[in-house]
Design an enzyme around this catalytic site. Structure first.
Site, short mmCIF file in Angstrom:
data_model
loop_
_atom_site.label_atom_id
_atom_site.label_comp_id
_atom_site.label_asym_id
_atom_site.label_seq_id
_atom_site.Cartn_x
_atom_site.Cartn_y
_atom_site.Cartn_z
CG ASP A 288 10.51 -33.28 -41.07
OD1 ASP A 288 11.58 -33.72 -41.02
OD2 ASP A 288 9.46 -34.25 -41.15
C1 BGC Z 1 12.00 -36.68 -40.12
C2 BGC Z 1 11.87 -35.93 -38.93
C3 BGC Z 1 13.16 -36.00 -38.36
C4 BGC Z 1 14.00 -35.18 -39.41
C5 BGC Z 1 15.52 -34.98 -38.71
C6 BGC Z 1 12.97 -36.00 -41.22
O1 BGC Z 1 12.95 -36.80 -42.53
O2 BGC Z 1 10.69 -36.69 -40.82
O3 BGC Z 1 10.96 -36.64 -37.98
O4 BGC Z 1 13.36 -35.19 -36.96
O5 BGC Z 1 14.16 -35.73 -40.49
O6 BGC Z 1 16.20 -36.08 -38.61
#
Ligand code: BGC
Length: 754
Positions: A288
């Protein structure tokens, strides 16, 4: 099937399997030979993902400067970028890498295509309320079509985190509280995104996220500690992920949270033991946003070098915005702390997805500016999102009034309709959270939608919901004080035959980082509702929100309540169609609505305590100040017509396929759709089982007076469960069964699994 067609069928199947196999062999040979040519740095580069300088969807790291990123792109030290949109921008970066880096390995472009790219469907929680797998699959295909036309190859969706806590802002992004429904919806979404051919112009790779346990953040506060038992992990949290892996989801995203003290990105048990070894997942794992780096704050890694070591060894294949791999992984391999086999495995996984997307054949295949123009927001896409938006609306109340009539559906000849609430006149908020690819204020407001039905509409804002700027990055500031518009709203309401009040949350009050400690109508909206009610009781409350709300006062006083979530681009049209009866509401709640925030976590499939009933004075499992019952249970939702369930028939003679049949009859005056839901209870088991578990559902439409027999088949898959050690077992014994239109009522029976 005749003999000839049977022979033909088998010949075709054999032929297709052989062709598939040959394709596989060709791909593996291509990837092996490419890997041979790659330096260690170039391999590590494939495992590195950067944010693409435009939108941000997480905190911006200090060393995130563009110059360094451009240099690394040219050196082939970047495998993927996220948050780049539009064919022109995608082409620019792709050209830089393909033309200037030594091996010219194309980038894979990732994006959070959560409920649409430009044309938006309802927020995922809302869409889940449709219980309509075909409509959901179609909606994901719309999203994939537009995203692919804009140069995107890969979405970080669907989120299949089960959550029982409405305080958590990200419940808007999932399919609710139930693992069975969540798995079915997750699979439909993957099919919609990926289709059968990843290289097609209308498909993109999907991501099952966030592995695992993220939806169980303590107290619903985002990114907070997760502490769940293994029985919950195996039976509730894992099944949707497992189902997606079985349906060939191409990537899995790990999670910010800890599980048994180990953060998702450094969690070997999750990524290697379960995902890759046990479930044979052969796509790749993406971290993530900065989740590797966050292991330092967790107190799990001492520095970025250790982050790289722990993440790679645990099976996190691509690093999103932590800069850990690109900075340290090559040296870690040289020092022998991470093996070359670990790196090779990760790189092969990533290259396979690029290959399947067709990027090696043509790195610019998704960069056609003309297609981009033609595909965005076309009529088919608008029709698909309108269809699923209507199906996502849930009728929560529609009381019979004194004269024997109900407020809904409204009649087209209705004389005077007054609409109140800032959200009614808002084209932005109904788009919901997580829609960075779309244009602000591009939705149809409730007022826009209603005007198509009736000219006799007057509007008063009543009160602003928010103060100041609302966007993806800022915290939404709620109006807690300004009631200056109340007077005008109340005056108008006095003159109305029906008052439609559009209240709820702003679209950016839910989503990532948007946890709430209260679940009421935010700001001064409850006061506004009560002020209007004093002068006119004929209120239809249209709720817009990204999570279940606790609205006991409204439930007690307001005759008609419609849950409309945030329905996306076609929001106002869908709501108007339902209010005026052009579409009969058919949605069912995918998440329990509590009476009070103190009941949370509240969910229908809880275990029985040893003291479940009020047999005693105070010594039973309950609250002293509120009932144990929810306001609106999981699976609940009314229609303008009514349905009767009768004639439950059970055939348990074959333990491998127990049949449960029930007759559903439309007993009302309108044609309508119903979702028949089957719940079981394993009465006595070696591990305590939930009081109810959804194990089947079917959505169908019936004309007035029409009946249908619905038949469900229960196999070991539905009747078994995981032990706390993660072993799937089935046990003989007695099961209760209920089939109905909600988790709290239906026709009941018993069967025995021999
Ligand atoms: C979120 C993810 C997301 C990623 C990219 C993160 O903060 O938890 O779900 O895909 O950012 O934007």
């Amino acid at each position: 099937m005749t003999r000839v067609s049977l022979v033909f069928f088998f010949a075709m199947a054999t032929f297709m399997a052989a062709a598939q196999n040959a394709k596989q062999v060709k791909m593996e040979a291509f990837i092996d030979s490419l890997l041979q040519k790659m330096t260690l740095e170039e391999k590590v580069g494939q495992m590195n993902q950067y944010n693409g300088f435009w939108d941000v969807t997480g905190p911006v790291p200090a060393n995130g400067d563009a110059k360094m990123k451009y240099e690394n792109l040219r050196k082939g030290l970047v495998g993927s970028v996220l948050n780049v949109k539009g064919t022109a921008n995608v082409r620019k970066l792709q050209e830089m890498v393909v033309k200037e880096s030594r091996l010219g390995i194309p980038l894979i472009f990732g994006f959070d295509v959560i409920h649409g790219q430009k044309t938006l469907a309802p927020i995922p929680l809302g869409e889940a309320a449709s219980w309509d797998l075909q409509a959901i699959e179609r909606s994901s295909r719309v999203a994939a079509t537009e995203a692919a036309a804009m140069g995107i190859n890969w979405t970080f969706a669907p989120m299949v985190d089960i959550s029982r806590d409405a305080r958590w802002g990200r419940v808007m992004e999932g399919a609710g509280e139930d693992t069975y429904l969540g798995a079915k919806i997750g699979v439909a979404r993957v099919k919609g995104f990926q289709g059968n051919d990843l290289s097609a112009p209308n498909t993109i790779a999907a991501t099952a996220k966030h592995f695992a346990g993220y939806g169980f953040a303590e107290a619903g506060r985002d990114y907070n500690t997760v502490d769940v038992g293994t029985a919950t992990l195996y039976n509730v949290i894992f099944p949707p992920f497992k189902a997606l892996v079985e349906n060939d989801v191409k990537t899995v995203m790990n999670s910010f949270n800890i599980l048994n003290g180990v953060p998702g990105t450094g969690n070997k048990f999750l990524q290697r033991d379960i995902l890759k070894d046990k479930w044979h997942f052969n796509g790749f794992v993406i971290s993530d946003w900065g989740s590797g780096m966050e292991m330092i704050a967790h107190g799990f890694a001492k520095d970025l070098e250790q982050v790289a070591e722990l993440s790679a060894n645990a099976g996190s294949d691509m690093d999103m915005e932590s800069y850990a791999y690109v900075t340290h992984l090559a040296q870690l391999v040289q020092k022998g702390k991470v093996s070359m086999a670990v790196v090779d495995d990760a790189v092969k996984r990533i290259l396979r997805v690029k290959y399947e997307l067709g990027l090696f054949d043509d790195p610019y295949r998704y960069c056609d500016a003309q297609r981009e123009k033609d595909m965005i927001g076309n009529a088919d896409q608008m029709a698909a999102v309108l269809d699923v938006a209507k199906k996502s609306i849930v009728l929560l109340r529609n009381e019979t009034l004194a004269g024997g009539k109900k407020l809904l559906p409204l009649s087209k000849t209705q004389q005077k309709i007054v609409v109140i609430g800032a959200l009614a006149n808002d084209r932005n908020s109904p788009l919901g959270s997580w829609r960075i690819g779309s244009d602000d204020s591009s939705g149809v407001s409730v007022l826009d939608g209603l005007k198509k039905y009736s000219g006799a509409i007057t509007y008063a804002k009543g009160a602003d919901l928010v103060i100041g700027k609302t966007d993806f990055i800022n915290e939404v500031k709620i109006n807690e004080t300004d009631k200056s518009g109340f007077k005008q709203a109340v005056q108008l309401a006095k003159t109305a035959e029906v008052v439609i009040m559009v209240l709820g949350e702003h679209g950016f009050q839910s989503g990532e980082g948007r946890s709430r400690s209260k679940l009421d109508l935010p700001g001064v909206q409850q006061e506004l509702l009560e002020a209007v009610y004093k002068v006119n009781k004929n209120i239809v409350l249209v709720l817009m929100n990204g999570r279940p709300l606790a609205i006991p006062w409204a439930d007690e006083h307001i005759p008609a309540i419609l849950e409309t979530w945030q329905l996306g681009t076609q929001s106002g049209n869908a709501i108007a169609d339902v209010l005026f009866g052009a579409y009969n509401p058919s949605g069912k709640l995918p998440m329990t609505f509590p009476r009070s925030v103190g009941q949370v976590p509240i969910y229908y499939n809880h275990m029985s305590t040893g003291r479940p009933n009020p047999i005693d004075l105070v010594f039973w499992s309950h609250y002293g100040d509120v009932s144990n019952k929810p306001l609106y249970p999981f699976g609940y939702g009314l229609s303008y017509t009514s349905f009767r369930y009768s004639g439950l028939k059970i055939d348990d003679s074959n333990p491998a396929a127990i049949k449960v049949a029930v007759t559903v009859t439309n007993t009302g005056k309108y044609a309508g759709e119903e979702v028949a839901q089957l719940y079981i209870r394993d009465k006595v088991a070696s591990v305590v089982r939930p009081v109810k578990e959804l194990k089947g559902f079917s959505k169908f439409s019936l004309n007035p007076g029409e009946s249908k027999e619905v038949v469900f088949t229960l196999t070991d898959q539905e009747l078994g469960f995981y032990t706390a050690e993660g072993v799937f077992i089935t046990e003989p014994g007695e099961f209760g069964v209920m089939v109905g239109g909600s988790s709290d009522s239906g026709v009941t029976g018993v069967f025995v699994r021999k």
